[in-house]
Design a protein around this motif. Structure first.
Motif, PDB file in Angstrom:
ATOM      1  N   SER A 296       0.838  -1.198   0.000  1.00  0.00           N
ATOM      2  CA  SER A 296       0.000   0.000   0.000  1.00  0.00           C
ATOM      3  C   SER A 296       0.877   1.254   0.000  1.00  0.00           C
ATOM      4  O   SER A 296       0.519   2.276  -0.593  1.00  0.00           O
ATOM      5  N   ARG A 297       2.068   1.174   0.600  1.00  0.00           N
ATOM      6  CA  ARG A 297       2.986   2.327   0.559  1.00  0.00           C
ATOM      7  C   ARG A 297       3.395   2.620  -0.889  1.00  0.00           C
ATOM      8  O   ARG A 297       3.455   3.770  -1.315  1.00  0.00           O
ATOM      9  N   PHE A 298       3.658   1.561  -1.630  1.00  0.00           N
ATOM     10  CA  PHE A 298       4.057   1.715  -3.031  1.00  0.00           C
ATOM     11  C   PHE A 298       2.992   2.525  -3.794  1.00  0.00           C
ATOM     12  O   PHE A 298       3.284   3.526  -4.435  1.00  0.00           O
ATOM     13  N   HIS A 299       1.742   2.071  -3.684  1.00  0.00           N
ATOM     14  CA  HIS A 299       0.685   2.726  -4.461  1.00  0.00           C
ATOM     15  C   HIS A 299       0.419   4.139  -3.962  1.00  0.00           C
ATOM     16  O   HIS A 299       0.197   5.057  -4.754  1.00  0.00           O
ATOM     17  N   GLN A 300       0.475   4.316  -2.640  1.00  0.00           N
ATOM     18  CA  GLN A 300       0.197   5.658  -2.124  1.00  0.00           C
ATOM     19  C   GLN A 300       1.257   6.670  -2.541  1.00  0.00           C
ATOM     20  O   GLN A 300       0.942   7.810  -2.861  1.00  0.00           O
ATOM     21  N   LEU A 301       2.531   6.229  -2.542  1.00  0.00           N
ATOM     22  CA  LEU A 301       3.609   7.136  -2.977  1.00  0.00           C
ATOM     23  C   LEU A 301       3.394   7.551  -4.427  1.00  0.00           C
ATOM     24  O   LEU A 301       3.582   8.712  -4.795  1.00  0.00           O
ATOM     25  N   LEU A 302       2.982   6.586  -5.219  1.00  0.00           N
ATOM     26  CA  LEU A 302       2.777   6.874  -6.641  1.00  0.00           C
ATOM     27  C   LEU A 302       1.608   7.864  -6.822  1.00  0.00           C
ATOM     28  O   LEU A 302       1.709   8.835  -7.571  1.00  0.00           O
ATOM     29  N   ILE A 303       0.511   7.639  -6.100  1.00  0.00           N
ATOM     30  CA  ILE A 303      -0.638   8.551  -6.230  1.00  0.00           C
ATOM     31  C   ILE A 303      -0.253   9.939  -5.728  1.00  0.00           C
ATOM     32  O   ILE A 303      -0.652  10.961  -6.298  1.00  0.00           O
ATOM     33  N   ALA A 304       0.578   9.985  -4.651  1.00  0.00           N
ATOM     34  CA  ALA A 304       0.981  11.279  -4.095  1.00  0.00           C
ATOM     35  C   ALA A 304       1.791  12.087  -5.103  1.00  0.00           C
ATOM     36  O   ALA A 304       1.847  13.318  -5.018  1.00  0.00           O
ATOM     37  N   ALA A 305       2.403  11.396  -6.093  1.00  0.00           N
ATOM     38  CA  ALA A 305       3.176  12.115  -7.123  1.00  0.00           C
ATOM     39  C   ALA A 305       2.261  13.019  -7.945  1.00  0.00           C
ATOM     40  O   ALA A 305       2.728  13.903  -8.654  1.00  0.00           O
ATOM     41  N   SER A 306       0.946  12.828  -7.847  1.00  0.00           N
ATOM     42  CA  SER A 306       0.014  13.711  -8.560  1.00  0.00           C
ATOM     43  C   SER A 306       0.012  15.095  -7.929  1.00  0.00           C
ATOM     44  O   SER A 306      -0.418  16.065  -8.540  1.00  0.00           O
ATOM     45  N   GLY A 307       0.492  15.189  -6.674  1.00  0.00           N
ATOM     46  CA  GLY A 307       0.496  16.480  -5.985  1.00  0.00           C
ATOM     47  C   GLY A 307      -0.881  16.872  -5.487  1.00  0.00           C
ATOM     48  O   GLY A 307      -1.091  17.999  -5.034  1.00  0.00           O
ATOM     49  N   SER A 308      -1.852  15.960  -5.552  1.00  0.00           N
ATOM     50  CA  SER A 308      -3.217  16.312  -5.149  1.00  0.00           C
ATOM     51  C   SER A 308      -3.608  15.535  -3.891  1.00  0.00           C
ATOM     52  O   SER A 308      -3.709  14.310  -3.918  1.00  0.00           O
ATOM     53  N   THR A 309      -3.854  16.284  -2.803  1.00  0.00           N
ATOM     54  CA  THR A 309      -4.259  15.602  -1.574  1.00  0.00           C
ATOM     55  C   THR A 309      -5.645  14.987  -1.754  1.00  0.00           C
ATOM     56  O   THR A 309      -5.946  13.950  -1.160  1.00  0.00           O
ATOM     57  N   GLN A 310      -6.479  15.608  -2.593  1.00  0.00           N
ATOM     58  CA  GLN A 310      -7.823  15.061  -2.820  1.00  0.00           C
ATOM     59  C   GLN A 310      -7.732  13.668  -3.458  1.00  0.00           C
ATOM     60  O   GLN A 310      -8.469  12.754  -3.097  1.00  0.00           O
ATOM     61  N   LEU A 311      -6.813  13.544  -4.427  1.00  0.00           N
ATOM     62  CA  LEU A 311      -6.674  12.229  -5.079  1.00  0.00           C
ATOM     63  C   LEU A 311      -6.153  11.189  -4.091  1.00  0.00           C
ATOM     64  O   LEU A 311      -6.627  10.055  -4.072  1.00  0.00           O
ATOM     65  N   VAL A 312      -5.176  11.608  -3.278  1.00  0.00           N
ATOM     66  CA  VAL A 312      -4.622  10.665  -2.292  1.00  0.00           C
ATOM     67  C   VAL A 312      -5.737  10.225  -1.341  1.00  0.00           C
ATOM     68  O   VAL A 312      -5.891   9.037  -1.043  1.00  0.00           O
ATOM     69  N   ASP A 313      -6.531  11.203  -0.888  1.00  0.00           N
ATOM     70  CA  ASP A 313      -7.668  10.896   0.005  1.00  0.00           C
ATOM     71  C   ASP A 313      -8.641   9.931  -0.652  1.00  0.00           C
ATOM     72  O   ASP A 313      -9.075   8.959  -0.053  1.00  0.00           O
ATOM     73  N   SER A 314      -8.997  10.223  -1.903  1.00  0.00           N
ATOM     74  CA  SER A 314      -9.973   9.379  -2.596  1.00  0.00           C
ATOM     75  C   SER A 314      -9.426   7.967  -2.756  1.00  0.00           C
ATOM     76  O   SER A 314     -10.142   6.987  -2.573  1.00  0.00           O
ATOM     77  N   TYR A 315      -8.149   7.891  -3.074  1.00  0.00           N
ATOM     78  CA  TYR A 315      -7.533   6.567  -3.270  1.00  0.00           C
ATOM     79  C   TYR A 315      -7.620   5.775  -1.965  1.00  0.00           C
ATOM     80  O   TYR A 315      -7.993   4.597  -1.955  1.00  0.00           O
ATOM     81  N   GLN A 316      -7.291   6.470  -0.850  1.00  0.00           N
ATOM     82  CA  GLN A 316      -7.344   5.765   0.437  1.00  0.00           C
ATOM     83  C   GLN A 316      -8.770   5.370   0.805  1.00  0.00           C
ATOM     84  O   GLN A 316      -9.002   4.322   1.389  1.00  0.00           O
ATOM     85  N   ARG A 317      -9.717   6.246   0.435  1.00  0.00           N
ATOM     86  CA  ARG A 317     -11.106   5.944   0.793  1.00  0.00           C
ATOM     87  C   ARG A 317     -11.664   4.797  -0.027  1.00  0.00           C
ATOM     88  O   ARG A 317     -12.719   4.253   0.295  1.00  0.00           O
ATOM     89  N   LEU A 318     -10.976   4.450  -1.076  1.00  0.00           N
ATOM     90  CA  LEU A 318     -11.427   3.301  -1.865  1.00  0.00           C
ATOM     91  C   LEU A 318     -10.768   2.008  -1.380  1.00  0.00           C
ATOM     92  O   LEU A 318     -10.927   0.954  -1.995  1.00  0.00           O
ATOM     93  N   SER A 319      -9.998   2.123  -0.283  1.00  0.00           N
ATOM     94  CA  SER A 319      -9.351   0.909   0.236  1.00  0.00           C
ATOM     95  C   SER A 319     -10.230   0.249   1.297  1.00  0.00           C
ATOM     96  O   SER A 319     -10.768   0.926   2.171  1.00  0.00           O
ATOM     97  N   ILE A 320     -10.349  -1.065   1.197  1.00  0.00           N
ATOM     98  CA  ILE A 320     -11.067  -1.783   2.246  1.00  0.00           C
ATOM     99  C   ILE A 320     -10.146  -2.841   2.842  1.00  0.00           C
ATOM    100  O   ILE A 320     -10.599  -3.844   3.391  1.00  0.00           O
ATOM    101  N   ALA A 321      -8.821  -2.567   2.746  1.00  0.00           N
ATOM    102  CA  ALA A 321      -7.841  -3.564   3.201  1.00  0.00           C
ATOM    103  C   ALA A 321      -8.145  -4.027   4.628  1.00  0.00           C
ATOM    104  O   ALA A 321      -7.977  -5.207   4.937  1.00  0.00           O
ATOM    105  N   GLY A 322      -8.636  -3.091   5.470  1.00  0.00           N
ATOM    106  CA  GLY A 322      -8.883  -3.429   6.877  1.00  0.00           C
ATOM    107  C   GLY A 322      -9.874  -4.569   7.076  1.00  0.00           C
ATOM    108  O   GLY A 322      -9.903  -5.188   8.144  1.00  0.00           O
ATOM    109  N   VAL A 323     -10.699  -4.854   6.082  1.00  0.00           N
ATOM    110  CA  VAL A 323     -11.755  -5.841   6.284  1.00  0.00           C
ATOM    111  C   VAL A 323     -11.236  -7.279   6.170  1.00  0.00           C
ATOM    112  O   VAL A 323     -11.846  -8.200   6.681  1.00  0.00           O
ATOM    113  N   TRP A 324     -10.082  -7.452   5.522  1.00  0.00           N
ATOM    114  CA  TRP A 324      -9.666  -8.832   5.260  1.00  0.00           C
ATOM    115  C   TRP A 324      -9.233  -9.544   6.536  1.00  0.00           C
ATOM    116  O   TRP A 324      -9.580 -10.688   6.752  1.00  0.00           O
TER     117      TRP A 324
END
Ligand SMILES: Cc1cc2nc3c(=O)[nH]c(=O)nc-3n(C[C@H](O)[C@H](O)[C@H](O)COP(=O)(O)O)c2cc1C
Length: 383
Positions: A296-324
């Motif tokens: 998840s660090r890999f993907h988040q770092l890559l999304i953060a390269a967009s420079g948009s906190t909104q995109l990073v937030d949206s990406y994280q909000r689409l994660s349901i990793a905690g449920v597994w």
């Protein structure tokens, strides 16, 4: 011995630039009050800071042109009234000159020094002036604290010339914690999410917990019954497919738009994470959790390269990793999880090969969906 030569006076600094730069320091807002010869004085101030714990001391910087400044200097005592989020009007009223600042304002006089303590303030301190050195246009009133009190509530904040609230951070924290709670199934499926339990567990404000549940309902992670009660919503394979598709859309957008100007250091860091994931898989003692954190660090770092906190937030909000959680404990993750797509993605980013990078994101999405389906089906189709 020759005295040291004084450094040359620095070039004049643009005052507007200085004001703007200083405005980036976020602060609370206080009203500094005092009393002299039966008359009350008060001014809004943000240049207030704690100075020492033992003895307890504060600093307050007042402009020498302020009438409160002169009254504090003569009276030798002042109160710092830290304003609550709903006291914006007081901040404005005391931030202007005027003879009638205390009209309609509830206050009481402090036991020590008899200075006004404003009603509804979040906290107040009565200080005795010990020193008042001058600096530029201001005096710095060193205040020995002799009386202090606080109430529950939120502070009024001041940032770049505007008043605001700190609540968004708190709201976000409550949202993140409630989301983790829901996904970890701390309240099992079929049971109600009890707001007062959540408030106690999360040390959060009831409103913030309620708002978090409303937001989670909009995301489909929480269901709301006719009578208004909230319950965790079951996650099905279709629901999880949708989330992974959403994440892929964001990631492909970032790859397509940023691949040609990605920072070299970031590309190296991503390659390093891909390599570390390989070591985790090869290491018999490594945990699935550690592997997934790298992932998840890999993907988040890559999304953060967009420079948009909104995109990073949206990406994280689409994660349901905690449920597994336990659902994946029973599965042989080393055999089933392949991190080849991460290695290929890191290499494609290094080579600035957009097609290969997008193909790797699709591979990852397909694998994540497959894996989620296995976990969901192992639990009877709903997690
Ligand atoms: C948000 C805010 C922060 C302020 N901070 C300070 C400050 O730290 N020190 C100061 O001398 N004046 C500060 N001021 C300006 C004074 O409140 C203002 O000059 C006021 O008119 C002085 O009133 P007085 O002459 O009755 O004391 C601030 C004003 C506002 C609105």
């Amino acid at each position: 011995m020759e005295p040291h030569a004084l450094p040359a006076a620095p070039a004049a600094f643009d005052q507007d630039v200085f004001r703007q730069v200083v405005g980036h320091f976020a602060s609370g807002v206080a009203v500094i009050t005092t009393a002299l010869d039966g008359q009350l004085y008060g001014t809004t101030a943000s240049a207030v800071s704690s100075l020492s714990m033992d003895p307890p001391m504060m600093l307050t910087c007042l402009n020498q042109s302020s009438s409160t400044h002169d009254a504090v200097a003569t009276a030798g005592a002042y109160a710092i009234n830290i304003l609550a989020a709903d006291q914006r009007d007081l901040a404005m009223k005391f931030g202007r000159k005027g003879p009638d600042k205390f009209d309609g304002v509830p206050y009481r006089l402090s036991d020590h020094g008899g200075v006004p303590l404003l009603g509804g303030a979040l906290a107040s301190m009565t200080c005795v002036v010990t020193e008042a050195p001058r600096g530029g246009t201001h005096s710095v009133f060193f205040g020995r604290v002799v009386e202090a009190d606080f109430a529950q509530g939120q502070p009024l904040a001041y940032y770049r010339g505007a008043f605001g609230r700190l609540e968004p951070v708190q709201e976000l924290n409550a949202y993140t914690k409630v989301r983790q709670w829901v996904l970890a199934r701390r309240t099992p499926l079929g049971r109600d999410l009890d707001i007062s339990t959540l408030v106690g567990e999360m040390q959060a404000e009831p409103d913030d917990v309620f708002n978090a549940l409303v937001k989670l309902s909009a995301e489909g992670l929480v269901a709301r019954r006719q009578d208004g009660a909230f319950m965790p919503a079951p996650i099905t394979a279709d629901f999880s497919d949708n989330l992974y598709d959403g994440r892929a859309t964001i990631e492909i957008g970032v790859v397509a738009s940023r691949i040609h100007d990605l920072d070299r250091k970031l590309v190296d860091e991503l390659a390093g994470i891909a390599e570390a994931m390989g070591h985790e898989r090869a290491d018999g003692g490594a945990s699935l959790r550690g592997f997934l954190e790298l992932h998840s660090r890999f993907h988040q770092l890559l999304i953060a390269a967009s420079g948009s906190t909104q995109l990073v937030d949206s990406y994280q909000r689409l994660s349901i990793a905690g449920v597994w959680g336990e659902a994946w404990n029973d599965i042989d993750w080393r055999a089933r999880l392949d991190h080849g797509h991460v290695v290929r993605l890191a290499a494609a980013l290094r080579d600035k090969d957009a097609d290969a990078a997008i193909a790797a994101v699709h591979d990852y999405t397909a694998q994540a969906k497959r894996f989620a389906r296995i976990a969901i089906e192992s639990r009877g189709g709903r997690v």
